[in-house]
Structure formats: C-alpha cells, structure tokens
Motif scaffolding. Structure first.
Motif, PDB file in Angstrom:
ATOM      1  N   ARG A  54       0.831  -1.204   0.000  1.00 55.76           N
ATOM      2  CA  ARG A  54       0.000   0.000   0.000  1.00 55.76           C
ATOM      3  C   ARG A  54       0.868   1.256   0.000  1.00 55.76           C
ATOM      4  O   ARG A  54       0.493   2.268  -0.595  1.00 55.76           O
ATOM      5  CB  ARG A  54      -0.942  -0.010   1.202  1.00 55.76           C
ATOM      6  N   ASP A  57       1.284   2.892  -3.319  1.00 56.67           N
ATOM      7  CA  ASP A  57       0.222   3.786  -3.778  1.00 56.67           C
ATOM      8  C   ASP A  57       0.413   5.203  -3.240  1.00 56.67           C
ATOM      9  O   ASP A  57      -0.083   6.167  -3.816  1.00 56.67           O
ATOM     10  CB  ASP A  57      -1.155   3.265  -3.344  1.00 56.67           C
ATOM     11  N   SER A 115      -3.667  -3.688  -3.111  1.00 59.38           N
ATOM     12  CA  SER A 115      -2.594  -2.774  -3.502  1.00 59.38           C
ATOM     13  C   SER A 115      -1.342  -3.549  -3.914  1.00 59.38           C
ATOM     14  O   SER A 115      -1.193  -4.701  -3.532  1.00 59.38           O
ATOM     15  CB  SER A 115      -2.278  -1.824  -2.353  1.00 59.38           C
ATOM     16  N   PRO A 116      -0.484  -2.927  -4.708  1.00 57.72           N
ATOM     17  CA  PRO A 116      -0.599  -1.574  -5.238  1.00 57.72           C
ATOM     18  C   PRO A 116      -1.560  -1.517  -6.421  1.00 57.72           C
ATOM     19  O   PRO A 116      -1.842  -2.522  -7.061  1.00 57.72           O
ATOM     20  CB  PRO A 116       0.822  -1.244  -5.665  1.00 57.72           C
ATOM     21  N   HIS A 117      -2.029  -0.322  -6.684  1.00 50.70           N
ATOM     22  CA  HIS A 117      -2.967  -0.091  -7.783  1.00 50.70           C
ATOM     23  C   HIS A 117      -2.200   0.522  -8.957  1.00 50.70           C
ATOM     24  O   HIS A 117      -1.641   1.603  -8.832  1.00 50.70           O
ATOM     25  CB  HIS A 117      -4.093   0.830  -7.325  1.00 50.70           C
ATOM     26  N   ALA A 137      -5.852   5.301  -5.827  1.00 48.11           N
ATOM     27  CA  ALA A 137      -4.695   5.935  -6.458  1.00 48.11           C
ATOM     28  C   ALA A 137      -4.220   7.204  -5.770  1.00 48.11           C
ATOM     29  O   ALA A 137      -3.032   7.523  -5.813  1.00 48.11           O
ATOM     30  CB  ALA A 137      -5.018   6.247  -7.911  1.00 48.11           C
TER      31      ALA A 137
END
Length: 175
Positions: A54, A57, A115-117, A137
């Motif tokens: 995460r 992001d 995540s990650p995106h 995002a």
C-alpha cells in the motif's frame, strides 16, 4: 549519525498512537532505526506485506519487512531525509493505519489487500472494487501532484523473489 537518530525518533513520535514501536531504550527512544509491530493487524486480515504494498500507492518504497522480527517493519530514515519527506511518510503511514481499521478478516477485498494499484487498473473501463478509484490511487491530496505508478501488482512476494523467471533473449544473442 546524530541526525539519523533524531530522524528515527521524530518518525517514532509522529507514529505514536498508530503503531507500536519495538525495542526502545531506557528513555523510550529508538536508535537510527525503529521497528513497528504490524502483527496486531492480523485481526483485521492485514499482514505487514499489505502495508508495504500500500505504501507504493502513496509513492514510497517499503521499508524492510519481517526483519529482524517477523511481522514487523523496520523504518530507517537517513540523515539526509528532509522534514517534509518524513512528514509525507508519516502522513501516509497514519492514513494506512486508518485504512487498516476499516478492514475485516471476513472481507479480503479491500484497499490494502488489492494494492498496489497500477495505472492500468485505475484507467480500466471496469472497476468492480468496493472503494473508489480516487481512494486507490490518490489516498492523500499531495499524491496527485507527483504520482508514482507501480507497473506491476504483486509478484507472489517471497516465492516470486526465489523463483525469478527471465524473459530476456538468450545469452548467445548478446555475444
């Protein structure tokens, strides 16, 4: 060395109340690095690797995870980190802690587990996740000014690290 110690203790104090710090000295101070305990988040279905992913992001490469203690994150700011950058990191970690509170082990379809995106995910016509693209995002306002886009999602973590697959041309083509 003094600045690295000061920076680690600044981050420790900023994260107080959100994360427990392991191994402090007699006066409650960290050394040049601090270790936060992420093991209690398992009750929400969140592992330390989910926090690490995460952070991408939020525009950060994750600190060391599960070393020297499994389920922890070792944060080691250098003497060259600016206060602004440390504040951005702390803001991200505090925001992630709030996201953890919203997670449930009963429902692994959450912003941390996904995540990650990537840019491809965010711009895809299909969005079937239970949170907004903006939350995925741009979880904090400053991120829109200088977004880092991870190109891939998860590569099976440690298994992927130990079982690399080269897609390069054979060595003979380079000779």
């Amino acid at each position: 060395t003094e600045y690295a110690i000061i920076n680690a203790n600044y981050i420790k104090e900023r994260l107080k109340g959100s994360y427990e710090c392991l191994y402090t000295g007699e006066k409650g101070r960290a050394a040049h690095e601090m270790i936060i305990d992420c093991r209690p988040f398992k009750q929400h279905g969140i592992e330390v690797v989910d926090i690490a992913k995460r952070l991408m992001d939020y525009g950060f490469h994750a600190p060391t995870v599960s070393f020297p203690v499994n389920g922890t994150m070792m944060i080691e700011p250098t003497e060259s980190e600016s206060k602004e950058e440390m504040d951005r990191f702390c803001d991200a970690m505090i925001s992630i802690r709030k996201e953890i509170a919203d997670c449930s082990s009963d429902n692994p379809n959450n912003v941390l587990k996904n995540s990650p995106h990537t840019l491809e995910m965010i711009t895809n016509d299909e969005w079937e996740l239970p949170y907004s693209r903006k939350q995925a995002a741009y979880p904090l306002e400053y991120i829109a000014d200088n977004k880092f886009w991870p190109t891939v999602r998860r590569a099976d973590d440690a298994y992927g690290d130990r079982n690399l697959m080269c897609t390069c041309a054979p060595m003979e083509e380079y000779m």
